[in-house]
Design a protein around this motif. Structure first.
Motif, short mmCIF file in Angstrom:
data_model
loop_
_atom_site.label_atom_id
_atom_site.label_comp_id
_atom_site.label_asym_id
_atom_site.label_seq_id
_atom_site.Cartn_x
_atom_site.Cartn_y
_atom_site.Cartn_z
N ILE A 267 13.13 -4.33 11.74
CA ILE A 267 13.19 -3.40 10.60
C ILE A 267 12.09 -3.79 9.63
CG2 ILE A 267 14.58 -2.56 8.67
CD1 ILE A 267 17.08 -3.22 10.29
N THR A 268 11.16 -2.87 9.36
CA THR A 268 10.05 -3.18 8.46
C THR A 268 9.67 -1.96 7.63
OG1 THR A 268 8.21 -2.46 9.90
CG2 THR A 268 9.07 -4.68 10.26
N GLY A 269 8.87 -2.22 6.61
CA GLY A 269 8.11 -1.17 5.96
C GLY A 269 6.75 -1.11 6.63
N ASP A 270 5.95 -0.11 6.32
CA ASP A 270 4.57 -0.08 6.81
C ASP A 270 3.62 -0.65 5.76
OD1 ASP A 270 5.16 2.01 5.13
OD2 ASP A 270 4.12 3.54 6.29
N HIS A 271 4.03 -0.55 4.50
CA HIS A 271 3.29 -1.11 3.37
C HIS A 271 4.25 -1.11 2.18
CE1 HIS A 271 3.01 3.06 2.01
NE2 HIS A 271 2.54 3.37 3.20
N GLY A 272 3.81 -1.68 1.08
CA GLY A 272 4.65 -1.69 -0.11
C GLY A 272 4.39 -0.49 -0.99
N PRO A 273 5.05 -0.40 -2.16
CA PRO A 273 4.86 0.72 -3.08
C PRO A 273 3.44 0.76 -3.64
CG PRO A 273 6.15 -1.01 -4.12
CD PRO A 273 6.01 -1.40 -2.67
N ARG A 274 2.89 1.97 -3.84
CA ARG A 274 1.47 2.11 -4.20
C ARG A 274 1.23 2.91 -5.48
NH1 ARG A 274 -0.17 5.03 1.19
NH2 ARG A 274 1.69 6.14 0.55
N TYR A 275 2.18 2.98 -6.36
CA TYR A 275 2.04 3.81 -7.56
C TYR A 275 1.06 3.18 -8.55
CZ TYR A 275 6.21 5.51 -5.32
OH TYR A 275 7.09 5.98 -4.37
N SER A 276 0.35 4.04 -9.27
CA SER A 276 -0.73 3.55 -10.13
C SER A 276 -0.24 2.75 -11.33
CB SER A 276 -1.58 4.73 -10.61
OG SER A 276 -0.79 5.72 -11.23
N PHE A 277 1.04 2.83 -11.67
CA PHE A 277 1.53 2.04 -12.79
C PHE A 277 1.76 0.57 -12.39
CE2 PHE A 277 5.58 3.25 -10.80
CZ PHE A 277 6.29 2.07 -10.84
N ILE A 278 1.75 0.29 -11.09
CA ILE A 278 2.03 -1.07 -10.61
C ILE A 278 0.80 -1.96 -10.82
CG2 ILE A 278 2.58 -2.48 -8.60
CD1 ILE A 278 4.13 -0.11 -7.47
N LYS A 279 0.97 -3.02 -11.56
CA LYS A 279 -0.12 -3.96 -11.84
C LYS A 279 0.01 -5.26 -11.06
CE LYS A 279 -1.57 -0.95 -14.80
NZ LYS A 279 -2.67 -0.03 -14.37
N GLU A 280 1.10 -5.43 -10.35
CA GLU A 280 1.34 -6.64 -9.58
C GLU A 280 0.35 -6.73 -8.42
OE1 GLU A 280 3.14 -10.21 -8.89
OE2 GLU A 280 3.69 -8.81 -10.49
N PRO A 281 -0.51 -7.78 -8.36
CA PRO A 281 -1.51 -7.89 -7.28
C PRO A 281 -0.85 -7.94 -5.90
CG PRO A 281 -1.95 -9.46 -9.05
CD PRO A 281 -0.58 -8.90 -9.31
N GLY A 282 -1.37 -7.15 -4.98
CA GLY A 282 -0.90 -7.20 -3.60
C GLY A 282 0.42 -6.54 -3.33
N ALA A 283 0.98 -5.83 -4.30
CA ALA A 283 2.30 -5.21 -4.10
C ALA A 283 2.29 -4.24 -2.92
CB ALA A 283 2.74 -4.49 -5.37
N SER A 284 1.22 -3.49 -2.78
CA SER A 284 1.15 -2.49 -1.71
C SER A 284 0.93 -3.10 -0.34
CB SER A 284 0.04 -1.47 -2.01
OG SER A 284 -1.22 -2.13 -2.08
N SER A 285 0.57 -4.38 -0.28
CA SER A 285 0.29 -5.04 1.00
C SER A 285 1.44 -5.91 1.48
CB SER A 285 -0.98 -5.91 0.87
OG SER A 285 -2.09 -5.12 0.53
N HIS A 286 2.58 -5.87 0.78
CA HIS A 286 3.72 -6.70 1.17
C HIS A 286 4.93 -5.82 1.49
CE1 HIS A 286 1.27 -9.89 -0.60
NE2 HIS A 286 2.03 -10.75 0.08
N PRO A 287 5.07 -5.43 2.75
CA PRO A 287 6.22 -4.61 3.15
C PRO A 287 7.44 -5.46 3.48
CG PRO A 287 4.77 -4.91 5.01
CD PRO A 287 4.14 -5.64 3.86
#
Length: 457
Positions: free
Chosen positions: A403-423
């Motif tokens: 069970i996985t994601g394909d990527h993390g959340p990618r919304y422009s308000f997110i400032k956390e580094p690497g959030a979209s690369s951690h599923p």
């Protein structure tokens, strides 16, 4: 002869050449999809509409400069998404208010152009026509040459895809593999940091003997590119564009390899993978030459808005979930790789945490308050579906379940580094295996190699 050529170039051909340049530009992005009937029919339609617009603006504005009005109209229709992106909007989050404001602006531009061009001397028009005709002809030639070079380079670059995994014989008992992908499902650490959401699904999966992979990543915070890295067992090279990515996913070296090992691939997703047709066309990526041509235009966005409503996406997820349950219950004479791609918690957020249909308010990718509410609610709904599946469908216990994601959340308000690369990622394997080695995997695309190296498919 020179005078005839000069007279020819002084006529208003540039509105027609503009359409040809656009057609060539979109075609050379990915030439293997090219279709002569589609290209010819669309260009004939473009010519007919352009002629009608020219005749209209000759009467409503000015005969000499009518082509300028036509170019303004076509540019506003064909490049609206590009203009929105230049203004800071993201492709997936262009609000309806932008379109309203933009086309009011275009109307004002047409009115202003009518006023200004009526004051221009008609004697300048032939020189303007000649300049624009020459410029667009050069652009068309550049695009055509670029397309020819791309085709020839593509022929040279064709190589046989080899598996990156170590060739260790598979175990005598080939177990089914069930991979459930939750689109845009971020890791629990990302959910905690970005959404202040403590994910209860970790505890649920641990109770079912899953091994959590909290540090695993994806190189590509994009569904198509991330899936390519997985199914082609190589995340070192990304496809040149989305069109090439669609084609590469159809070839999927991992699927070819396990099918040679006796497996059957069951594709429950919105992509054609490894030669198996998609369950339903819900990916949002251009899959045909026509899709390729209209993507990013007003026409393409209108089709997407009509296609990706909350109700239609919810119906797709429901159909896929029921199909997955039925597939798990089926008796099969051969081992299977069951791939299920749920569009949860990806937008449009169609249900809340209680499973009730939601009515979405207007927002953009920068609006953190509504997104946090909708995203976490939809994610909890997805958790509930998976928990229900694990609790009621006992047939999964003798299978390898991922069970996985394909990527993390990618919304422009997110400032956390690497959030979209951690599923999100968790794995269940019935027999004993090296859990320490599994938890040391860096990328999701390493999982096929891990399975093969440990005598699994």
């Amino acid at each position: 002869m020179d005078q005839k050529i000069e007279n020819f170039f002084r006529r208003q051909w540039y509105p027609y050449l503009y359409g040809l340049a656009f057609l060539l530009f979109k075609t050379v992005r990915y030439t293997p999809s090219f279709s002569w009937p589609v290209a010819i029919n669309l260009y004939v339609l473009y010519i007919a509409i352009t002629w009608l617009l020219l005749e209209t603006f000759k009467k409503a504005a000015t005969v000499a400069y009518a082509g300028i009005f036509v170019i303004i109209c076509w540019a506003s229709l064909l490049h609206v998404v590009g203009i929105a992106q230049l203004l800071g909007f993201e492709y997936a989050y262009i609000p309806a208010n932008f379109y309203y404001a933009f086309y009011v602006f275009v109307l004002c531009c047409l009115i202003a152009a009518r006023y200004l061009l009526r004051k221009c001397k008609k004697d300048y028009a032939p020189y303007l026509n000649s300049l624009l005709n020459t410029f667009l002809l050069i652009i068309c030639l550049v695009f055509a040459v670029n397309g020819s070079v791309t085709v020839e380079q593509g022929k040279k670059d064709i190589v046989k895809t080899e598996s990156a995994a170590i060739d260790i014989p598979a175990s005598e008992t080939k177990r089914d593999i069930v991979w459930i992908l939750m689109d845009e499902y971020g890791s629990s650490e990302v959910l905690q940091k970005v959404f202040a959401f403590r994910n209860p699904f970790d505890t649920i999966l641990q109770q079912h003997d899953f091994c959590l992979l909290p540090s695993i990543q994806t190189r590509f915070p994009n569904t198509l590119l991330s899936l390519n890295a997985l199914f082609n067992e190589d995340d070192s090279i990304r496809p040149t564009n989305f069109y090439a990515g669609i084609d590469a996913l159809k070839k999927a070296s991992w699927i070819q390899r396990i099918e040679r090992d006796g497996y059957r691939f069951v594709n429950l997703s919105s992509f054609d993978i490894g030669g198996e047709n998609k369950l339903e066309d819900r990916s949002g990526y251009p899959g045909t030459y026509l899709d390729q041509l209209i993507s990013g235009t007003l026409f393409g966005m209108m089709i997407e808005k009509a296609k990706f409503t909350a109700a239609k996406c919810d119906a797709y997820n429901h159909r896929l979930y029921e199909k997955l349950k039925a597939t798990l219950l089926e008796q099969s004479p051969y081992p299977r790789f069951i791939w299920a791609h749920l569009a949860i918690p990806h937008e449009p957020f169609s249900r809340d945490r209680a499973g009730s249909l939601v009515s979405l308010s207007t927002y953009t990718g920068r609006d953190s308050v509504p997104i946090k509410k909708y995203y976490t609610g939809y994610l909890e709904y997805g958790n509930h579906l998976l928990q229900q599946l694990l609790d009621t469908q006992q047939t999964w216990k003798d299978k390898i379940v991922i069970i996985t994601g394909d990527h993390g959340p990618r919304y422009s308000f997110i400032k956390e580094p690497g959030a979209s690369s951690h599923p999100y990622a968790a794995v269940y394997i019935p027999e004993k295996y090296d859990t320490a080695a599994l938890q040391q995997l860096r990328y999701i695309s390493n999982l096929p190699s891990f399975l093969q190296q440990h005598g699994l498919p």
